[in-house]
Write a protein that holds these residues in place. Structure first.
Motif, PDB file in Angstrom:
ATOM      1  N   GLY A   1       0.874  -1.329   0.036  1.00  0.00           N
ATOM      2  CA  GLY A   1       0.005   0.031  -0.048  1.00  0.00           C
ATOM      3  C   GLY A   1       0.897   1.348   0.023  1.00  0.00           C
ATOM      4  N   TYR A   2       1.884   1.070   0.720  1.00  0.00           N
ATOM      5  CA  TYR A   2       2.759   2.323   0.861  1.00  0.00           C
ATOM      6  C   TYR A   2       3.595   2.652  -0.690  1.00  0.00           C
ATOM      7  CZ  TYR A   2       2.729   2.307   5.829  1.00  0.00           C
ATOM      8  OH  TYR A   2       2.635   2.451   6.922  1.00  0.00           O
ATOM      9  N   PHE A   3       3.774   1.454  -1.242  1.00  0.00           N
ATOM     10  CA  PHE A   3       4.582   1.652  -2.581  1.00  0.00           C
ATOM     11  C   PHE A   3       3.547   2.058  -3.499  1.00  0.00           C
ATOM     12  CE2 PHE A   3       7.780  -1.935  -1.922  1.00  0.00           C
ATOM     13  CZ  PHE A   3       8.615  -1.253  -1.001  1.00  0.00           C
ATOM     14  N   ARG A   4       2.142   1.845  -3.653  1.00  0.00           N
ATOM     15  CA  ARG A   4       1.109   2.345  -4.380  1.00  0.00           C
ATOM     16  C   ARG A   4       0.943   3.812  -4.113  1.00  0.00           C
ATOM     17  NH1 ARG A   4      -4.281   3.305  -3.960  1.00  0.00           N
ATOM     18  NH2 ARG A   4      -5.398   3.190  -5.912  1.00  0.00           N
ATOM     19  N   ASP A   5       0.922   4.166  -2.951  1.00  0.00           N
ATOM     20  CA  ASP A   5       0.875   5.689  -2.666  1.00  0.00           C
ATOM     21  C   ASP A   5       1.936   6.293  -3.272  1.00  0.00           C
ATOM     22  OD1 ASP A   5      -1.565   5.374  -1.629  1.00  0.00           O
ATOM     23  OD2 ASP A   5      -0.823   5.196   0.477  1.00  0.00           O
ATOM     24  N   GLU A   6       3.287   6.019  -3.164  1.00  0.00           N
ATOM     25  CA  GLU A   6       4.523   6.513  -3.714  1.00  0.00           C
ATOM     26  C   GLU A   6       4.755   6.574  -4.980  1.00  0.00           C
ATOM     27  OE1 GLU A   6       7.524   8.926  -2.891  1.00  0.00           O
ATOM     28  OE2 GLU A   6       6.144   8.328  -1.327  1.00  0.00           O
ATOM     29  N   PHE A   7       4.301   5.394  -5.674  1.00  0.00           N
ATOM     30  CA  PHE A   7       4.767   5.306  -7.063  1.00  0.00           C
ATOM     31  C   PHE A   7       3.949   5.331  -8.210  1.00  0.00           C
ATOM     32  CE2 PHE A   7       8.164   3.032  -4.454  1.00  0.00           C
ATOM     33  CZ  PHE A   7       9.101   3.879  -4.540  1.00  0.00           C
ATOM     34  N   VAL A   8       2.655   4.892  -7.733  1.00  0.00           N
ATOM     35  CA  VAL A   8       1.390   5.125  -8.655  1.00  0.00           C
ATOM     36  C   VAL A   8       0.642   6.168  -8.340  1.00  0.00           C
ATOM     37  CG1 VAL A   8      -0.677   3.952  -9.320  1.00  0.00           C
ATOM     38  CG2 VAL A   8       1.103   2.412  -8.482  1.00  0.00           C
ATOM     39  N   LEU A   9       0.315   6.762  -7.421  1.00  0.00           N
ATOM     40  CA  LEU A   9      -0.477   7.939  -7.028  1.00  0.00           C
ATOM     41  C   LEU A   9       0.307   9.143  -7.138  1.00  0.00           C
ATOM     42  CD1 LEU A   9      -2.883   6.464  -4.407  1.00  0.00           C
ATOM     43  CD2 LEU A   9      -3.185   6.351  -6.830  1.00  0.00           C
ATOM     44  N   ARG A  10       1.399   9.052  -6.390  1.00  0.00           N
ATOM     45  CA  ARG A  10       2.269  10.571  -6.151  1.00  0.00           C
ATOM     46  C   ARG A  10       3.230  10.909  -7.314  1.00  0.00           C
ATOM     47  NH1 ARG A  10       6.803  11.750  -1.418  1.00  0.00           N
ATOM     48  NH2 ARG A  10       7.320  13.615  -2.319  1.00  0.00           N
ATOM     49  N   ARG A  11       4.149   9.727  -7.568  1.00  0.00           N
ATOM     50  CA  ARG A  11       5.147  10.029  -8.495  1.00  0.00           C
ATOM     51  C   ARG A  11       4.768   9.358  -9.914  1.00  0.00           C
ATOM     52  NH1 ARG A  11       9.671  11.485  -6.259  1.00  0.00           N
ATOM     53  NH2 ARG A  11       9.663  11.249  -3.861  1.00  0.00           N
ATOM     54  N   ARG A  12       3.739   8.594 -10.124  1.00  0.00           N
ATOM     55  CA  ARG A  12       3.188   8.123 -11.343  1.00  0.00           C
ATOM     56  C   ARG A  12       4.258   7.315 -12.302  1.00  0.00           C
ATOM     57  NH1 ARG A  12      -0.083  13.007 -14.068  1.00  0.00           N
ATOM     58  NH2 ARG A  12       1.597  13.944 -13.018  1.00  0.00           N
ATOM     59  N   TRP A  13       5.067   6.557 -11.534  1.00  0.00           N
ATOM     60  CA  TRP A  13       6.025   5.545 -12.325  1.00  0.00           C
ATOM     61  C   TRP A  13       5.464   4.692 -12.868  1.00  0.00           C
ATOM     62  CZ3 TRP A  13      10.686   5.545  -8.400  1.00  0.00           C
ATOM     63  CH2 TRP A  13      11.278   6.833  -8.214  1.00  0.00           C
ATOM     64  N   LEU A  14       4.284   4.134 -12.295  1.00  0.00           N
ATOM     65  CA  LEU A  14       3.537   3.110 -12.969  1.00  0.00           C
ATOM     66  C   LEU A  14       2.071   3.158 -13.041  1.00  0.00           C
ATOM     67  CD1 LEU A  14       5.773   1.612 -10.550  1.00  0.00           C
ATOM     68  CD2 LEU A  14       4.991  -0.545 -11.723  1.00  0.00           C
ATOM     69  N   GLY A  15       1.488   2.803 -13.746  1.00  0.00           N
ATOM     70  CA  GLY A  15      -0.110   2.627 -14.069  1.00  0.00           C
ATOM     71  C   GLY A  15      -0.832   1.598 -13.030  1.00  0.00           C
ATOM     72  N   GLU A  16      -2.023   1.657 -12.721  1.00  0.00           N
ATOM     73  CA  GLU A  16      -2.529   0.968 -11.575  1.00  0.00           C
ATOM     74  C   GLU A  16      -2.418  -0.440 -12.035  1.00  0.00           C
ATOM     75  OE1 GLU A  16      -3.803   1.213  -8.719  1.00  0.00           O
ATOM     76  OE2 GLU A  16      -4.558   3.210  -8.441  1.00  0.00           O
TER      77      GLU A  16
END
Length: 406
Positions: A41-56
């Motif tokens: 969950g922390y990784f999703r918040d950081e890299f998907v939602l905040r930084r947008r390095w990956l899509g969902e």
């Protein structure tokens, strides 16, 4: 070479510097409490939602790959993200940043127990052992509900627990995992897979085969090398790398494998093992850093910082080799119903392994009277019903363990 592109946008269009990448994961390593599911969950918040390095969908696919592979899923997700942003150096720095805070804390705790164990408050270690009962019981409960939803997989879980309880060796645990996969192939029928995005990391198939061949060579060769070259260091590397290579489900599931490796051999006392496992719940980062505590706590050499470092590197090495080696082949594997059926059976079997470990050594070593029983029950409900964070429950158990001493 791995691709350094990903869907979405980052504040730096060329991606972060390696130093910045390390600091991002170091912050996560210092703040990610709550175990593997919380880490994702922390990784999703950081890299998907905040930084947008990956899509969902790409992130969900990456999580699925890491859950399919043996090893610590959250750490492998972090490794793959580091690989996508900074190549192999990015992978190494992402792992270091996420892993070192908890590893250093647990080695320091091991050194403190070894040096001042007799002067610690009476009941402190007993409280940590009781916390381990509650944490493992919560893991069995949650994983059982998720991974054993039908009568066949419940029966597979119970059968696996019974076999391991009666035949308590590392070989038995490997056999149970293989049997779970065979039963899954034979009887389980997974649902059709959903649409997905391609993963944002590319490694050539040739490179992937080299990494997988190295993984297989270490898995087979290290035990043989340990037989030929008698010595604690090579035995330590072989034991911890074997545990890291065979843990499906990650996190708490490593407990029975490590216990079978270090307690019957006399490397670590069972009371120390459980106290360290309880302490591992109170620190952020991956639970596999429990290996650093065990390496630092070894009776004999290597121990201390050297033993902890060797054990830590050995248990994570298979994860590194597998995540890089499997990435080129995941698109094909994830569409195979037979592969997913085998994984469903393996997952049910590993819940059985954890159930057996909940009884012995966790319960039998920690619960020795009515007060310990009631504290374990209260801690379990604090985790499951009141949803208190594990670190808070661990600290509460340690304090109450001291206060309940006669």
């Amino acid at each position: 070479m791995p691709s350094t592109t990903a869907p979405g946008h980052d504040e730096n269009p060329n991606g972060p510097s390696l130093g910045a990448l390390f600091l991002i994961f170091l912050r996560l390593g210092c703040t990610s409490f709550g175990g593997p599911v919380a880490h994702l969950g922390y990784f999703r918040d950081e890299f998907v939602l905040r930084r947008r390095w990956l899509g969902e969908r790409a992130y969900a696919d990456l999580v699925a790959l890491c859950q399919f592979l043996p090893g610590p899923a959250s750490s492998q997700v972090g490794m793959a993200i580091g690989l996508s942003r900074g190549g192999y150096a990015g992978l190494a720095l992402a792992w270091c940043g996420f892993t070192l805070p908890s590893a250093v804390a647990l080695i320091l705790f091991a050194l403190g127990v070894a040096r001042w164990g007799d002067s610690l408050p009476a009941g402190l270690l007993d409280g940590l052992k009781i916390a381990a009962v509650a944490v493992v019981a919560q893991a069995v409960w949650g994983m059982g509900r998720s991974l054993c939803p039908d009568p066949l997989r419940i029966a597979l879980m119970i059968g696996a627990a019974a076999l391991v309880s009666l035949w308590s060796t590392a070989l038995a645990q490997v056999a149970v995992i293989l049997l779970g996969g065979l039963v899954g192939l034979w009887r389980l029928r997974p649902e059709a897979d959903a649409a997905h995005e391609a993963l944002p990391v590319t490694v050539s198939r040739r490179a992937g085969l080299i990494w997988l061949a190295l993984f297989a060579a270490l898995l087979v060769g290290l035990p043989l090398l340990a037989e030929v070259m008698a010595g604690r260091t090579i035995e330590l590397i072989a034991a911890f790398s074997r545990a890291g290579a065979l843990v499906f489900g990650g996190g708490h599931v490593v407990l029975p494998l490590l216990q079978a490796e270090v307690v019957p051999t006399g490397w670590v006392e069972n009371a120390t093992f459980l106290a360290g496992y309880g302490a591992a719940q109170a620190v952020p980062g991956p639970l596999f850093t429990f290996s650093a505590f065990l390496g630092a706590s070894l009776n004999g050499e290597p121990s201390g910082w050297l033993g902890g470092s060797i054990a830590l590197l050995a248990i994570f090495a298979p994860s590194y080799l597998l995540i890089v080696g499997a990435l080129p082949f995941w698109e094909g594997l994830r569409r195979s119903r037979r592969t997913r059926a085998a994984l469903m059976g393996i997952n049910a079997a590993v819940v059985g392994l954890l159930l057996a470990a909940l009884y012995d050594p966790v319960w039998t070593s920690a619960v020795d009277g009515p007060a310990a029983f009631m504290l374990a029950v209260a801690a379990f409900f604090a985790l499951v019903t009141w949803r208190l964070p594990p670190w808070l429950v661990v600290l509460g158990c340690a304090l109450l363990g001291v206060l309940l001493q006669p």
